[in-house]
Motif scaffolding. Structure first.
Motif, PDB file in Angstrom:
ATOM      1  N   ASP A  29       0.803  -1.220   0.000  1.00  0.00           N
ATOM      2  CA  ASP A  29       0.000   0.000   0.000  1.00  0.00           C
ATOM      3  C   ASP A  29       0.837   1.270   0.000  1.00  0.00           C
ATOM      4  O   ASP A  29       0.475   2.258  -0.618  1.00  0.00           O
ATOM      5  N   PHE A  30       1.963   1.277   0.689  1.00  0.00           N
ATOM      6  CA  PHE A  30       2.745   2.501   0.826  1.00  0.00           C
ATOM      7  C   PHE A  30       3.629   2.705  -0.389  1.00  0.00           C
ATOM      8  O   PHE A  30       4.358   1.805  -0.793  1.00  0.00           O
ATOM      9  N   ILE A  31       3.582   3.887  -0.961  1.00  0.00           N
ATOM     10  CA  ILE A  31       4.213   4.142  -2.257  1.00  0.00           C
ATOM     11  C   ILE A  31       5.729   3.958  -2.240  1.00  0.00           C
ATOM     12  O   ILE A  31       6.335   3.620  -3.253  1.00  0.00           O
ATOM     13  N   LEU A  32       6.376   4.162  -1.077  1.00  0.00           N
ATOM     14  CA  LEU A  32       7.828   4.050  -1.022  1.00  0.00           C
ATOM     15  C   LEU A  32       8.302   2.605  -0.898  1.00  0.00           C
ATOM     16  O   LEU A  32       9.493   2.343  -0.989  1.00  0.00           O
ATOM     17  N   GLN A  33       7.402   1.659  -0.679  1.00  0.00           N
ATOM     18  CA  GLN A  33       7.781   0.265  -0.573  1.00  0.00           C
ATOM     19  C   GLN A  33       7.693  -0.387  -1.948  1.00  0.00           C
ATOM     20  O   GLN A  33       6.617  -0.551  -2.504  1.00  0.00           O
ATOM     21  N   GLU A  34       8.846  -0.743  -2.486  1.00  0.00           N
ATOM     22  CA  GLU A  34       8.892  -1.312  -3.822  1.00  0.00           C
ATOM     23  C   GLU A  34       8.830  -2.833  -3.715  1.00  0.00           C
ATOM     24  O   GLU A  34       9.764  -3.541  -4.052  1.00  0.00           O
ATOM     25  N   GLU A  35       7.738  -3.345  -3.209  1.00  0.00           N
ATOM     26  CA  GLU A  35       7.615  -4.769  -2.957  1.00  0.00           C
ATOM     27  C   GLU A  35       6.262  -5.283  -3.432  1.00  0.00           C
ATOM     28  O   GLU A  35       5.364  -4.532  -3.793  1.00  0.00           O
ATOM     29  N   PHE A  36       6.130  -6.607  -3.406  1.00  0.00           N
ATOM     30  CA  PHE A  36       4.932  -7.276  -3.884  1.00  0.00           C
ATOM     31  C   PHE A  36       4.545  -8.323  -2.852  1.00  0.00           C
ATOM     32  O   PHE A  36       5.384  -9.116  -2.410  1.00  0.00           O
ATOM     33  N   ASN A  37       3.288  -8.311  -2.417  1.00  0.00           N
ATOM     34  CA  ASN A  37       2.791  -9.291  -1.465  1.00  0.00           C
ATOM     35  C   ASN A  37       2.299 -10.522  -2.215  1.00  0.00           C
ATOM     36  O   ASN A  37       1.207 -10.517  -2.780  1.00  0.00           O
ATOM     37  N   ASN A  38       3.112 -11.570  -2.236  1.00  0.00           N
ATOM     38  CA  ASN A  38       2.699 -12.797  -2.899  1.00  0.00           C
ATOM     39  C   ASN A  38       1.527 -13.426  -2.164  1.00  0.00           C
ATOM     40  O   ASN A  38       1.502 -13.482  -0.933  1.00  0.00           O
ATOM     41  N   ALA A  39       0.542 -13.903  -2.930  1.00  0.00           N
ATOM     42  CA  ALA A  39      -0.653 -14.480  -2.321  1.00  0.00           C
ATOM     43  C   ALA A  39      -0.935 -15.899  -2.806  1.00  0.00           C
ATOM     44  O   ALA A  39      -1.445 -16.723  -2.044  1.00  0.00           O
ATOM     45  N   ALA A  40      -0.611 -16.217  -4.058  1.00  0.00           N
ATOM     46  CA  ALA A  40      -0.949 -17.537  -4.589  1.00  0.00           C
ATOM     47  C   ALA A  40      -0.090 -17.871  -5.795  1.00  0.00           C
ATOM     48  O   ALA A  40       0.376 -16.981  -6.519  1.00  0.00           O
ATOM     49  N   LEU A  41       0.100 -19.153  -6.011  1.00  0.00           N
ATOM     50  CA  LEU A  41       0.800 -19.666  -7.190  1.00  0.00           C
ATOM     51  C   LEU A  41      -0.157 -20.608  -7.914  1.00  0.00           C
ATOM     52  O   LEU A  41      -0.337 -21.758  -7.493  1.00  0.00           O
ATOM     53  N   PRO A  42      -0.808 -20.138  -8.969  1.00  0.00           N
ATOM     54  CA  PRO A  42      -1.761 -20.988  -9.691  1.00  0.00           C
ATOM     55  C   PRO A  42      -1.100 -22.233 -10.280  1.00  0.00           C
ATOM     56  O   PRO A  42       0.115 -22.275 -10.490  1.00  0.00           O
ATOM     57  N   ASN A  43      -1.919 -23.244 -10.525  1.00  0.00           N
ATOM     58  CA  ASN A  43      -1.445 -24.449 -11.208  1.00  0.00           C
ATOM     59  C   ASN A  43      -1.533 -24.222 -12.717  1.00  0.00           C
ATOM     60  O   ASN A  43      -2.618 -23.980 -13.248  1.00  0.00           O
ATOM     61  N   TYR A  44      -0.415 -24.315 -13.388  1.00  0.00           N
ATOM     62  CA  TYR A  44      -0.396 -24.224 -14.848  1.00  0.00           C
ATOM     63  C   TYR A  44      -0.026 -25.602 -15.397  1.00  0.00           C
ATOM     64  O   TYR A  44       1.150 -25.924 -15.568  1.00  0.00           O
ATOM     65  N   THR A  45      -1.049 -26.408 -15.633  1.00  0.00           N
ATOM     66  CA  THR A  45      -0.812 -27.784 -16.080  1.00  0.00           C
ATOM     67  C   THR A  45      -0.336 -27.835 -17.523  1.00  0.00           C
ATOM     68  O   THR A  45       0.329 -28.794 -17.919  1.00  0.00           O
ATOM     69  N   ALA A  46      -0.671 -26.818 -18.302  1.00  0.00           N
ATOM     70  CA  ALA A  46      -0.192 -26.722 -19.687  1.00  0.00           C
ATOM     71  C   ALA A  46       0.813 -25.580 -19.787  1.00  0.00           C
ATOM     72  O   ALA A  46       0.659 -24.550 -19.123  1.00  0.00           O
TER      73      ALA A  46
END
Length: 242
Positions: free
Chosen positions: A45-62
């Motif tokens: 949320d804070f503009i000075l934080q250059e980060e990403f909150n990982n939430a999920a890793l989808p299954n890519y079967t193909a």
């Protein structure tokens, strides 16, 4: 009046200087994390934080087809790379000198087969991921990354006939290279340094069986196609009006 003007200038400076890097007129968000192409999460949320909150890793079967571009470093990209390289496990040497005409290069990867990605996200294998996306309208799916690699890996990627994102092992994504119709090499993302990413948001629509599905992926400042919505709840409400 002067205070308001100074406040506006400060906001503009923060937006331009801290949030993004300019890559041929297409902005990406800086990151110091090892962000995975195809992953799901939220910008902090804070503009000075250059980060990403990982939430999920989808299954890519193909496998998902990837487009590849070789990009020259500029001052902004090199600065973002240095910050990321200091915090990630891979060691990649980049000899950037601003006064030298021939700049070192990095790779920009982008999901080329958006339809295949949408099909995967709607698949029953990704039911929990789809539910999460439906309840979090501001969630991003990483569809592009800026990636610094050693020269031998850059050569391998650029000389490949085709490049695909594949799931190898338990929720681990890698690049699979093809040459002459045969698999040639696998490159894990942690072999390089990811220093920028671009996320896409879901557009939702209810089908004739009253099911809410993802029908498109658009960038942050783009509109969803006609009669599709960023909010899955709004998609259902709007459909019921007709």
């Amino acid at each position: 009046m002067l205070k308001n003007f100074l406040l506006i200038c400060l906001v503009v400076w923060l937006l331009q200087g801290c949030k993004t890097i300019d890559l041929r007129q297409r902005s990406q968000t800086n990151t110091t994390q090892q962000v995975s192409l195809g992953s799901v999460g939220l910008d902090k949320d804070f503009i000075l934080q250059e980060e990403f909150n990982n939430a999920a890793l989808p299954n890519y079967t193909a496998p998902l087809k990837i487009s590849v571009k070789l990009m020259p470093f500029n001052k902004q990209a090199y600065k973002a790379f240095n910050k990321a390289e200091a915090l990630q496990s891979a060691t990649v040497r980049v000899n950037y000198i601003d006064s030298v005409k021939n700049k070192p290069r990095y790779i920009k990867l982008q999901i080329a087969d958006k339809v295949a990605m949408i099909d995967a996200l709607n698949d029953t294998n990704n039911r929990s991921v789809k539910n999460y996306l439906g309840h979090n309208a501001h969630t991003n799916i990483i569809t592009s990354i800026s990636w610094a690699l050693g020269q031998s890996d850059i050569d391998a990627v650029m000389n490949a006939d085709a490049v695909f994102l594949v799931e190898k092992g338990l929720k681990t994504y890698v690049l699979q290279l093809y040459k002459g119709g045969a698999k040639t090499q696998v490159i894990p993302f942690n072999r390089g340094v990811v220093f920028g990413y671009k996320g896409s948001n879901c557009c939702w629509q209810e089908n004739n069986r009253r099911q809410i599905n993802i029908v498109d992926l658009v960038s942050e400042f783009s509109h969803c196609p006609n009669k599709t919505y960023r909010s899955s709840k709004r998609a259902k409400k709007k459909t019921k009006l007709f």
